[in-house]
Design an enzyme around this catalytic site. Structure first.
Site, PDB file in Angstrom:
ATOM      1  N   LEU A  18      24.766   4.653  27.050  1.00 63.03           N
ATOM      2  CA  LEU A  18      24.871   5.693  28.070  1.00 63.03           C
ATOM      3  C   LEU A  18      24.272   7.025  27.625  1.00 63.03           C
ATOM      4  O   LEU A  18      24.347   8.019  28.345  1.00 63.03           O
ATOM      5  CB  LEU A  18      26.330   5.879  28.504  1.00 63.03           C
ATOM      6  CG  LEU A  18      26.975   4.633  29.117  1.00 63.03           C
ATOM      7  CD1 LEU A  18      28.412   4.929  29.528  1.00 63.03           C
ATOM      8  CD2 LEU A  18      26.175   4.115  30.307  1.00 63.03           C
ATOM      9  N   HIS A  26      21.371   9.704  27.024  1.00 62.92           N
ATOM     10  CA  HIS A  26      20.124  10.000  27.720  1.00 62.92           C
ATOM     11  C   HIS A  26      18.939  10.008  26.756  1.00 62.92           C
ATOM     12  O   HIS A  26      19.091  10.373  25.590  1.00 62.92           O
ATOM     13  CB  HIS A  26      20.204  11.378  28.397  1.00 62.92           C
ATOM     14  CG  HIS A  26      21.151  11.399  29.537  1.00 62.92           C
ATOM     15  ND1 HIS A  26      22.489  11.688  29.377  1.00 62.92           N
ATOM     16  CD2 HIS A  26      20.968  11.161  30.855  1.00 62.92           C
ATOM     17  CE1 HIS A  26      23.082  11.620  30.558  1.00 62.92           C
ATOM     18  NE2 HIS A  26      22.188  11.301  31.461  1.00 62.92           N
ATOM     19  N   MET A  79      25.294  13.513  20.082  1.00 61.28           N
ATOM     20  CA  MET A  79      25.236  12.117  19.649  1.00 61.28           C
ATOM     21  C   MET A  79      24.058  11.889  18.709  1.00 61.28           C
ATOM     22  O   MET A  79      24.153  11.086  17.780  1.00 61.28           O
ATOM     23  CB  MET A  79      25.173  11.172  20.854  1.00 61.28           C
ATOM     24  CG  MET A  79      26.423  11.222  21.724  1.00 61.28           C
ATOM     25  SD  MET A  79      27.991  11.162  20.811  1.00 61.28           S
ATOM     26  CE  MET A  79      27.870   9.610  19.979  1.00 61.28           C
ATOM     27  N   GLU A  80      22.972  12.607  18.914  1.00 58.79           N
ATOM     28  CA  GLU A  80      21.823  12.483  18.018  1.00 58.79           C
ATOM     29  C   GLU A  80      22.172  12.979  16.616  1.00 58.79           C
ATOM     30  O   GLU A  80      21.797  12.359  15.618  1.00 58.79           O
ATOM     31  CB  GLU A  80      20.621  13.239  18.591  1.00 58.79           C
ATOM     32  CG  GLU A  80      19.962  12.560  19.769  1.00 58.79           C
ATOM     33  CD  GLU A  80      20.724  12.637  21.099  1.00 58.79           C
ATOM     34  OE1 GLU A  80      20.300  11.995  22.070  1.00 58.79           O
ATOM     35  OE2 GLU A  80      21.754  13.352  21.175  1.00 58.79           O
ATOM     36  N   ASP A 128      23.203   1.684   1.383  1.00 58.71           N
ATOM     37  CA  ASP A 128      22.264   0.594   1.140  1.00 58.71           C
ATOM     38  C   ASP A 128      21.540   0.773  -0.196  1.00 58.71           C
ATOM     39  O   ASP A 128      21.330  -0.187  -0.929  1.00 58.71           O
ATOM     40  CB  ASP A 128      21.254   0.507   2.282  1.00 58.71           C
ATOM     41  CG  ASP A 128      20.281  -0.635   2.084  1.00 58.71           C
ATOM     42  OD1 ASP A 128      20.735  -1.769   1.802  1.00 58.71           O
ATOM     43  OD2 ASP A 128      19.066  -0.402   2.210  1.00 58.71           O
TER      44      ASP A 128
END
Length: 156
Positions: A74, A76, A110-111, A125
């Site tokens: 959701l 954008h 969110m980025e 990792d």
């Protein structure tokens, strides 16, 4: 109570931001990759067998910020006009901080959070061969600027 991401049938939907005017926005997030003292020393000495951990994590975080809508259904698709990922080796591990900027119709929280998460996973990792107990913790938004809700800074 109405939910912005649900339609009248209660199904998830993307909010339509077409009519909103682009504004300058930024968001900063942080997180901690918890490491043992041995891993911290290897990071400080630049002796991790896989190579330059911080450089790899920085690039992974920047790339992740730009790909956030591919991961979060959701979110954008917006222009990521600036992304900085900083990593600091401390006695507890690696503090990851990401700041993302845009001039668009919706924010970049969110980025920034995605950048921190993926940069942290890249650190894991790179060092997991030295210690399988490393973990990513405390990923959180620190501050944001711009947009309808205005500026916000974490109180702690």
């Amino acid at each position: 109570m109405s939910f912005t991401h649900l339609d009248d049938r209660g199904q998830a939907r993307m909010v339509d931001v077409t009519a909103k005017q682009p504004t300058i926005r930024s968001a900063t997030a942080s997180g901690l990759v918890r490491c043992t003292p041995a891993v911290v020393q290897a990071l400080r000495d630049n002796t991790v067998p896989k190579g330059d951990v911080l450089a790899v994590a920085r690039i992974a975080g920047i790339a992740a910020a730009k790909r956030t809508p591919e991961l979060l259904p959701l979110a954008h698709v917006i222009g990521v006009h600036g992304a900085a990922v900083d990593l600091e080796v401390t006695d507890d591990g690696v503090v990851v901080t990401a700041t993302v900027r845009t001039a668009d119709r919706t924010g970049v929280e969110m980025e920034a959070l995605t950048a921190v998460s993926v940069a942290g996973l890249a650190v894991i990792d790179m060092v997991k061969g030295l210690d399988k107990s490393v973990s990513l913790a405390d990923v959180r938004l620190e501050r944001k600027t711009g947009g309808k809700s205005g500026d916000w800074v974490r109180a702690e």
